[in-house]
Design an enzyme around this catalytic site. Structure first.
Site, PDB file in Angstrom:
ATOM      1  N   HIS A  48       0.813  -1.223   0.000  1.00 21.43           N
ATOM      2  CA  HIS A  48       0.000   0.000   0.000  1.00 21.43           C
ATOM      3  C   HIS A  48       0.850   1.279   0.000  1.00 21.43           C
ATOM      4  O   HIS A  48       0.758   2.071  -0.941  1.00 21.43           O
ATOM      5  CB  HIS A  48      -1.003  -0.037   1.153  1.00 21.43           C
ATOM      6  CG  HIS A  48      -1.612   1.290   1.482  1.00 21.43           C
ATOM      7  ND1 HIS A  48      -2.449   1.948   0.611  1.00 21.43           N
ATOM      8  CD2 HIS A  48      -1.478   2.103   2.564  1.00 21.43           C
ATOM      9  CE1 HIS A  48      -2.814   3.109   1.150  1.00 21.43           C
ATOM     10  NE2 HIS A  48      -2.235   3.214   2.332  1.00 21.43           N
ATOM     11  N   HIS A  72       4.188   6.647   5.397  1.00 22.29           N
ATOM     12  CA  HIS A  72       3.026   7.377   5.927  1.00 22.29           C
ATOM     13  C   HIS A  72       2.194   6.606   6.953  1.00 22.29           C
ATOM     14  O   HIS A  72       1.530   7.223   7.781  1.00 22.29           O
ATOM     15  CB  HIS A  72       2.131   7.901   4.787  1.00 22.29           C
ATOM     16  CG  HIS A  72       1.170   6.898   4.215  1.00 22.29           C
ATOM     17  ND1 HIS A  72       1.487   6.094   3.147  1.00 22.29           N
ATOM     18  CD2 HIS A  72      -0.099   6.574   4.570  1.00 22.29           C
ATOM     19  CE1 HIS A  72       0.445   5.328   2.861  1.00 22.29           C
ATOM     20  NE2 HIS A  72      -0.532   5.591   3.708  1.00 22.29           N
ATOM     21  N   GLU A  76       1.391   5.281  12.805  1.00 16.97           N
ATOM     22  CA  GLU A  76       0.060   4.848  13.228  1.00 16.97           C
ATOM     23  C   GLU A  76      -0.009   3.326  13.414  1.00 16.97           C
ATOM     24  O   GLU A  76      -0.574   2.836  14.379  1.00 16.97           O
ATOM     25  CB  GLU A  76      -0.972   5.306  12.185  1.00 16.97           C
ATOM     26  CG  GLU A  76      -2.393   4.868  12.458  1.00 16.97           C
ATOM     27  CD  GLU A  76      -3.069   5.662  13.577  1.00 16.97           C
ATOM     28  OE1 GLU A  76      -2.492   6.685  14.000  1.00 16.97           O
ATOM     29  OE2 GLU A  76      -4.148   5.239  14.009  1.00 16.97           O
ATOM     30  N   ASP A  77       0.560   2.587  12.470  1.00 20.74           N
ATOM     31  CA  ASP A  77       0.302   1.145  12.435  1.00 20.74           C
ATOM     32  C   ASP A  77       1.454   0.254  12.889  1.00 20.74           C
ATOM     33  O   ASP A  77       1.300  -0.953  12.967  1.00 20.74           O
ATOM     34  CB  ASP A  77      -0.080   0.713  11.004  1.00 20.74           C
ATOM     35  CG  ASP A  77      -1.386   1.358  10.556  1.00 20.74           C
ATOM     36  OD1 ASP A  77      -2.142   1.801  11.431  1.00 20.74           O
ATOM     37  OD2 ASP A  77      -1.629   1.422   9.348  1.00 20.74           O
ATOM     38  N   ASP A 139      -2.949   8.516  -0.998  1.00 22.03           N
ATOM     39  CA  ASP A 139      -3.321   7.454  -0.061  1.00 22.03           C
ATOM     40  C   ASP A 139      -4.793   7.091  -0.268  1.00 22.03           C
ATOM     41  O   ASP A 139      -5.170   5.926  -0.406  1.00 22.03           O
ATOM     42  CB  ASP A 139      -3.077   7.982   1.357  1.00 22.03           C
ATOM     43  CG  ASP A 139      -3.496   7.006   2.446  1.00 22.03           C
ATOM     44  OD1 ASP A 139      -3.234   5.800   2.290  1.00 22.03           O
ATOM     45  OD2 ASP A 139      -4.079   7.462   3.451  1.00 22.03           O
ATOM     46  N   ASP A 259     -21.950  16.144 -26.010  1.00 27.38           N
ATOM     47  CA  ASP A 259     -20.494  16.286 -25.867  1.00 27.38           C
ATOM     48  C   ASP A 259     -19.888  15.232 -24.954  1.00 27.38           C
ATOM     49  O   ASP A 259     -19.289  15.527 -23.942  1.00 27.38           O
ATOM     50  CB  ASP A 259     -20.131  17.686 -25.380  1.00 27.38           C
ATOM     51  CG  ASP A 259     -21.098  18.157 -24.306  1.00 27.38           C
ATOM     52  OD1 ASP A 259     -21.895  17.325 -23.824  1.00 27.38           O
ATOM     53  OD2 ASP A 259     -21.054  19.336 -23.958  1.00 27.38           O
TER      54      ASP A 259
HETATM   55 MN    MN Z   1      -2.467   4.644   4.080  1.00 25.02          MN
END
Ligand code: MN
Length: 740
Positions: A48, A72, A76-77, A139, A259
């Protein structure tokens, strides 16, 4: 999954001076940090951030942005920390990753009002570095591309948020490709059938029109080449979502859209753009009203191009966008593209501020929000559909409060905090005192004026539009009203026991509950306070041997004099030292019930005609379900209650010296009928701190005017001072207190 060297190659292609070592370190660090983590699809999690970085190489972004993209999700993870990232990659990248971590926490909130607050946080988070937004958009794009792996119940919310917030933001900073793809992916999730039907028809059209597109491309290229303009012409299909929007906007079917296809003409210089449009218009008739010159006046997001529509070969409408390569890049990549046209590719993007008005817009928007000023402009500029049914207001400290349309300052107060709503008694809107019932407008700064011990009046319930405010008001008034009846009932019971000279305690009462058919002592208090049960019956229940001697307590025959003297004698009012009851002293159970005004602890109201003010000798009349009405003892209206001695209550004032509470009184004036009389009267009252609630004028004769004034005063002394001053005015011939 993309290989490490492939990513570095992609960057090197547009930035030969790239710091390969940095990219390699970020790659390895993130891969190790995510370790064996998996995505919902079963892919290694690291795929990812890698894809996000790859999207950003398409935008030809600098090394720090690519590295931040790789990193990124680490804070957090994974176990990674800001400190470690600072140490390994420098503070610049550390700050970017931290900014992205903050944004991640904002994702997917349920309530719209929270989304509004989040939008503000999002914009503030990117205030320091716009690259945070670029990584965030990439992201989101990758997450949308892989939406099918997300649990079904989450997909719609992600798609809605994308369509509401991220797609418009991408468009606003000029990243049209990004916006279109985000819109299409959201559209496919939210309206799969509509999406599918448009896709099918586009496919049919593609089949039948393939040759036409090629023909028009060739004809245009040739025509321009004849005039020595080297043009790249590319036929282009509109995206399903933009077709859908157009069908909705124009309320037409797919077939009626003329169009679906547009042509992009890329020429070397801006000059060539104008020459090209001249050539096209000479060759084919143009459709009136469709010519737009965004080169001389670019759009606010930096978009520059010439638009025109002509009746092309075969007489069908052909939409043309004529622009240079640079204009095209900016149209597709927005502010990210500006990096391409700087001397120093891959450097910090700070100097964008001078070059890009889209970036300048973003900065302005963020500054506006940070200062808490002019959000109206902010909304006008962002024009997010999401917010059309809302108003945005601000606290004096700049906190954004999103409310539904027609919301009042009372809603605002409850939205900030329940206590603030409960204690509110006034407000300032944009610095000016305003009624609490004012309909708020976007951009209003609202300051709530609070008073301790205030209760929301029950009537507010009909003045609010938010459920939170309504529920809180209902809770609070119910509790306050019950507390008042409880207080009154308790006082009445205490006095009934004192009169009967019987000992009293809650404990004794508790043992007699069954005789009163009530579940708790509080229920007994409330029942007596509401007038549903007699206090004497409570005495009887506790002391069954007690014989009630029906000696009226406060009630005296109103036979002689202008206020039955005998009754006055029986009342224990306090004059004029009514002020300053000593608190902390145990209350004398046989003393009259202390009255503190309408916001006190008892259900109190004042005589509807004329009122009563501290210093007046008063009597209370109990009305079941409504509480005590206070009358001046000489009020003729009391005659009405002569036959109901049980309703008469012995009361006295209990008002603090420092009270700011006003009490109602009514004055009758006779004044000369001449211009300016009323103004003089009002001036006297105003100068002496009286507050006029109501004025009524009659003209019994040519020369005189009768004026009835309802006013609020602090006490009898205050009222008398005003009366004296009024009498001193030559235009006033007489002043009387009206007692109903
Ligand atoms: Mn992400």
């Amino acid at each position: 999954m993309m290989r490490q060297y492939e990513l570095v190659d992609r960057v090197r292609r547009y930035n030969p001076a790239t710091n390969e070592a940095l990219l390699n370190r970020a790659f390895v660090y993130a891969m190790k940090a995510h370790g064996a983590q998996k995505r919902a699809s079963g892919d290694p999690y690291f795929s990812h951030p890698l894809e996000v970085a790859a999207i950003l190489t398409d935008l030809k972004l600098d090394d720090a942005t690519i590295a931040a993209a790789l990193l990124h999700d680490t804070i957090e993870d994974t176990t990674a920390t800001r400190g470690q990232i600072d140490k390994q990659f420098g503070k610049d990248i550390g700050a970017l990753v931290e900014g992205l971590t903050k944004l991640k926490k904002l994702d997917l909130v349920s309530k719209r009002a929270e989304q509004a607050e989040n939008l503000r946080k999002l914009l503030l988070a990117i205030a320091d570095d716009v690259r945070v937004l670029l990584v965030k958009l990439a992201d989101r794009l990758h997450n949308m591309r892989t939406l099918q792996w997300v649990p079904a119940e989450k997909r719609n919310r992600i798609a809605e948020e994308t369509l509401d917030i991220y797609a418009p933001l991408a468009g606003r900073i000029g990243m049209h490709d990004m916006r279109e793809e985000l819109e299409d992916l959201s559209f496919r999730q939210l309206s799969p059938e509509a999406y599918q039907s448009i896709e099918t028809r586009l496919a049919n059209l593609r089949k039948t029109n393939k040759s036409i597109i090629k023909e028009i491309e060739d004809e245009l290229t040739e025509e321009l080449a004849k005039k020595k303009i080297k043009a790249k012409v590319k036929g282009r299909e509109k995206r399903p979502y933009s077709i859908w929007k157009k069908m909705e906007r124009k309320a037409v079917g797919f077939e009626q859209l003329s169009d679906i296809f547009g042509f992009r003409v890329i020429v070397p210089t801006a000059d060539d753009c104008y020459r090209a449009v001249g050539i096209v218009h000479t060759k084919w008739a143009f459709v009136p009203g469709r010519f737009k010159d965004y080169i001389s006046t670019p759009k606010q997001n930096d978009y520059r191009s010439i638009h025109t529509t002509v009746f092309g070969p075969g007489k069908q409408r052909v939409e043309l966008q004529i622009r240079t390569q640079e204009m095209n890049d900016i149209a597709e990549y927005g502010i990210a593209a500006h990096a391409l046209y700087k001397d120093n590719v891959g450097a910090s993007m700070d100097s964008l501020a001078q070059e890009s008005s889209a970036y300048a817009w973003l900065r302005r928007t963020i500054e506006m929000l940070a200062e808490g000023s002019s959000p109206e402009e902010f909304l006008e500029h962002t024009k997010l559909e999401l917010f059309h049914d809302q108003v945005f207001c601000f606290t004096p400290k700049g906190r954004l409060i999103a409310l539904p349309r027609k919301a009042t300052p009372i809603d605002f107060a409850y939205a900030v905090h329940t206590d603030i709503g409960n204690n509110a008694f006034g407000c300032k809107i944009n610095g000016k005192i305003a009624p609490l019932v004012t309909e708020l407008q976007t951009g209003d700064e609202v300051e709530i004026i609070r008073g301790e011990g205030q209760h929301p009046p029950a009537a507010w319930e009909s003045l609010v539009v938010t459920g939170k405010a309504r529920a809180a008001i209902r809770r609070s008034t119910r509790a306050a009203v019950r507390a008042q009846y409880l207080g009154l009932g308790r006082k009445m019971i205490e006095r009934a026991f004192a009169r009967a000279a019987k000992p009293w305690s809650e404990e004794r009462l508790n043992k007699s509950l069954s005789r009163l058919a009530r579940a708790s002592v509080e229920d007994v208090f409330a029942a007596v306070g509401r007038g549903e049960m007699k206090a004497d019956d409570v005495v009887k229940a506790v002391h069954p041997d007690w014989r009630e001697e029906r000696k009226p307590v406060n009630k005296a025959p109103r036979s002689e004099g202008w206020f039955g003297l005998s009754r006055v004698a029986s009342l224990k009012f306090r004059i004029p030292g009514f002020r300053g009851s000593v608190t902390g002293k145990p209350e004398d159970m046989s003393a009259p019930i202390p009255i503190r005004g309408i916001n006190g602890d008892l259900p109190v109201r004042f005589a509807p005609e004329g009122g009563a003010v501290p210093g007046d000798r008063i009597v209370g009349i109990l009305t079941p379900g409504e509480g005590i009405t206070i009358y001046p003892i000489h009020s003729p209206a009391l005659k009405e209650f002569d036959d109901e001695p049980a309703r008469w209550l012995d009361v006295r004032w209990d008002i603090d010296d420092v009270t700011t509470q006003r009490f109602p009184a009514r004055l009758l004036l006779r004044a000369k009928n001449q211009p300016g009389t009323l103004a003089q009267v009002a001036q006297v009252i105003g100068e002496h701190g009286g507050n006029i609630d109501n004025v009524h004028m009659d003209r019994p004769s040519q020369d005189f005017t009768q004026i009835t004034i309802d006013l609020g005063v602090y006490d009898l002394k205050h009222l008398n001072a005003i009366i004296e001053q009024l009498r001193a005015k030559p235009v006033v011939s007489s002043v009387e207190r009206y007692n109903g």
